[in-house]
Design an enzyme around this catalytic site. Structure first.
Site, PDB file in Angstrom:
ATOM      1  CB  ALA B 208       3.223   1.159   0.341  1.00  0.00           C
ATOM      2  CB  THR B 210       1.508   6.111   5.233  1.00  0.00           C
ATOM      3  OG1 THR B 210       2.683   5.821   5.999  1.00  0.00           O
ATOM      4  CG2 THR B 210       0.290   5.817   6.065  1.00  0.00           C
ATOM      5  CB  SER B 211       5.952   4.231   2.520  1.00  0.00           C
ATOM      6  OG  SER B 211       5.804   2.887   2.114  1.00  0.00           O
ATOM      7  CG  ASP B 268       2.398   6.835  11.706  1.00  0.00           C
ATOM      8  OD1 ASP B 268       2.150   5.750  11.161  1.00  0.00           O
ATOM      9  OD2 ASP B 268       3.151   7.682  11.222  1.00  0.00           O
ATOM     10  CE  LYS B 300       5.382   4.692  10.411  1.00  0.00           C
ATOM     11  NZ  LYS B 300       5.114   3.584   9.473  1.00  0.00           N
TER      12      LYS B 300
END
Lengths: 504, 504
Positions: B208, B210-211, B268, B300
């Site tokens: 991961a 940012t998840s 991002d 996203k």
């Protein structure tokens, strides 16, 4: 349940690890708090002790470095929490850093409004931003990406995040140099002249950001500069002026945090520069400020266009914040004086104040011109008379007496220390000095150890236009550690700093 | 003299301090090397041991934590230098980081050319950039500030900085999901179908960023994923496919360093995303890749315009780098399957592969569609026939058998562990489920401990359009630590994630 978990406490121990501004907490891999909260190495956690709390980075440690039930604190965290014998801390997850969404918005190209800047600067000042987040904020704001209103709001946010002094009368004089010109150490001389003239000039200075010395570094070779606000107030009340380090006061605490990250990144940003400079003047209670901006090919400001842009920005932000400001353009084609580095620059300052025969003429001339301008700006001298009055105060010894009095009031005047290690750098050929690269000279002085090693730096023996012969020393490197001397010489071998060529 | 100073060596000790990716060296305040070189706390120094060298941050320590003549290493620095008994290290100043001038140029608004990006990425991959410098680089490149050629050059630089696999034949299949949709764990299913069809699909996945879970995190709950290149090669030769963590291979080492800083910053950037995705595919030897881009208001990629921009960038960069690429737009209005978090998503994957009655239909449908497309793209199936073939391989149990064989080859298949702590979150009113905020759900799952705590996360009980009654559970929080459960509940109290309203 939540309450119980958050109340779990740990004994504390000073680990004796110096991590500077970074707060670090060391916790045992099997610590019950660590496990209950699900902390992992490098997590950001909040430490609470009585009314104090800080955000720290967690380093998980293996036995036997720590026993169970004990949290270790880095020296910085220890200084911030000030635990007494038997005190226990509680540890919780660091709160969500909502203001980072504003930083991200700025990175993505959006404007920051006043509340956004307030929230970012408030969190920065409170030590909630790790270095990476500060670096992201600085990068997003650098390179001309802050407009006028953002710069004004940033300045106000930085003032609001700290203490603010009020001297109860006006004018309160101030001078500042935007920097970038090694050896341009006029501040101690200007302050001495202005205070000798009877004006109030409570001068706070910074340490070096990207240069080999800041005024605070130079002054510290001669007198204590880490004064608290009350001490500073007493010095100013007694002598009319002071020469202290701004970082020891909490005048613009966010700026200090930003500068510590900005320095190794070597980033320059007009908005950051203006907010940093003006927020400290406003917080220090200044009403009239003269700003010296040297312009030259290897100075911080390189062109007249850059100067004009910076001047307008400084004036507009100052006006919006109620500060009277004059910007002065000065010549920045070569270093000022002979020394580069804290002690070596202090020697130049002392020579000028004492009227010594070997005093560097350029440093004295620049200081007198700025002091004259400030005397007129504050209404002390009539138009066109300030410079002569300033010159008289310097030549008469009044400024030197005032300087000594200020240093005595700050805790005593001492001699700057000199370095043990010196290495002359010689001209490779006969000819004229065509160019001196101020940026590279500053770099060399820093590699030699300045400003951390106060006696380290460079003593220049030539100026632009001087005739030299092969084998004559162009300058002498000073260092306190052999490794640093070697490091500076290594850089010099690949990067020439003084161009000697045919007469043109 | 220089030589002598640089040769001064120190014994080493493992301090047992976990600083993760950061290399830290601990040196005694009075250490002769420290003093001779003029090192200060937080300086960046270079550590040398035999042929290996790393750049580390110096933490100066007080006695008695270390005796004179001994340098302490953080666990990460110890792992990197691999000292043997009696080995001594030498310490010198970190070399000047010339590539940072390129980062500064980018911050100031200039383009980066191929040599500039090569030098930055080379230094990043070598561990020479501290976190603050990486953060500055990421911020300067985010927000659409990289043009097409810069993105191509960044991708190539990231491939060049690591190893590159060559499988000796084509096609080499690959699939990827841009992410942002919790639970969209199609990769293990697609790889199993494709390998069952006889194609080669050496899939590397990330953890991961940012998840709450990356495919590598999910797979790790069922089988070892930290395979070296030779182990991975053996798995692929035997089974035609693998499901390994890309970070354990040195395929794009710079990307791993960047991601570790990007993650807490939550940044991002299209260019960074494209370079990160494509550099790993190219380095892994893929020739044909299908990329799943879910589009939805809280995914996203949020709009068709954003999708179109990203698709074109992916296609153009892939073409410039010689990779065949198909981008597929999928619906991203709500999470996929029921689980969010490593173990909970693994259970969904297993249910689909096993054809269980309770298997989430949407996850199976999405995986089959992607596998079908990839079968056609690789020339295995004729136009319009891929999806039916993929469905047959899943329904027949061939894909499940292949999945088990791959896991066995990677070191054995195991059951995902389940959490001890669970807390249902109930509907406050009767009504219909109007909206599910994927971003906030992901946030809650992360606060509950995912992905670090593999069993932590969320199990969803409702989907868009479902009718619910007050008091019915909307989802169940899973956690491994009470503090984390409390933390997630605290966030939920202020941030609703599922909107239940009147029938419309």
């Amino acid at each position: 349940m939540t309450g119980a978990v958050h109340q779990a406490s740990l004994a504390v121990r000073r680990m004796g690890i110096e991590t500077q501004q970074e707060y670090v907490v060391y916790m045992h891999r099997d610590c019950h708090v660590c496990r209950a909260e699900g902390f992992e190495a490098q997590a950001r956690v909040q430490l609470h002790l009585n009314a104090r709390s800080i955000i720290a980075t967690l380093n998980v440690v293996d036995p036997p470095l720590l026993e169970l039930g004990v949290a270790g604190l880095s020296n910085s965290a220890w200084r911030a929490l000030k635990p007494l014998h038997g005190d226990r801390i509680t540890v919780s997850h660091a709160p969500t850093l909502d203001s980072m969404s504003q930083v991200r918005a700025k990175i993505y190209g959006h404007r920051l409004d006043a509340p956004a800047l307030d929230s970012i600067i408030h969190d920065v000042a409170a030590g909630r931003y790790p270095g990476t987040h500060i670096a992201a904020f600085l990068s997003a704001c650098a390179g001309g990406r802050m407009d006028l209103q953002e710069t004004i709001d940033l300045t106000r946010a930085m003032v609001a995040a700290g203490d603010r002094l009020d001297w109860g009368h006006a004018p309160i004089a101030d001078k500042h140099c935007v920097g970038g010109l090694p050896g341009n150490r006029t501040t101690p001389i200007v302050v001495s002249i202005i205070a000798a003239a009877g004006l109030t000039i409570p001068k706070t200075s910074s340490r070096a950001i990207t240069s080999p010395a800041g005024t605070a570094d130079v002054m510290e070779t001669m007198t204590p500069v880490s004064l608290g606000i009350e001490q500073m107030r007493r010095v100013v009340q007694r002598e009319g002026g002071c020469l202290v380090w701004g970082g020891a006061l909490a005048l613009s605490p966010a700026d200090d945090m930003l500068i510590r990250v900005e320095r190794p990144l070597d980033l320059d940003s007009d908005a950051q520069l203006v907010a940093s400079v003006l927020s400290k003047k406003i917080a220090a209670g200044a009403t009239h400020s003269v700003i010296d901006v040297p312009v030259g090919p290897t100075a911080k400001v390189r062109s007249v266009e850059d100067y004009q842009r910076l001047k307008e920005l400084l004036e507009q932000v100052a006006q919006a914040c109620g500060l009277n400001l004059q910007v002065v353009r000065t010549v920045g084609t070569q270093p000022v004086g002979r020394g580069i580095g804290p002690s070596l620059e202090a020697l130049d300052v002392l020579a000028v104040l004492q009227g010594a025969a070997h005093a560097p003429v350029d440093l004295g001339v620049r200081a007198v011109a700025l002091a004259g301008q400030l005397l007129e700006f504050c209404g002390h001298s009539g138009p066109g008379t300030g410079e002569a009055i300033a010159q008289r105060l310097l030549a008469s010894g009044a400024a030197w007496a005032k300087f000594q009095a200020i240093c005595e009031a700050q805790g005593g005047l001492r001699e700057p220390t000199l370095s043990r290690l010196r290495e002359p750098v010689l001209a490779q050929r006969d000819g004229l000095v065509h160019a001196i690269d101020s940026r590279r000279l500053a770099r060399v002085a820093k590699l030699a150890g300045a400003p951390r090693a106060p006696a380290a730096g460079i003593k220049l023996h030539v100026r632009l236009g001087d005739r030299v012969e092969a084998g004559m020393p162009l300058f002498t490197l000073h260092a306190e550690a052999p490794g640093e001397l070697a490091y500076a010489l290594e850089y010099l071998a690949a990067h020439p700093v003084i161009d000697v060529g045919e007469p043109r």
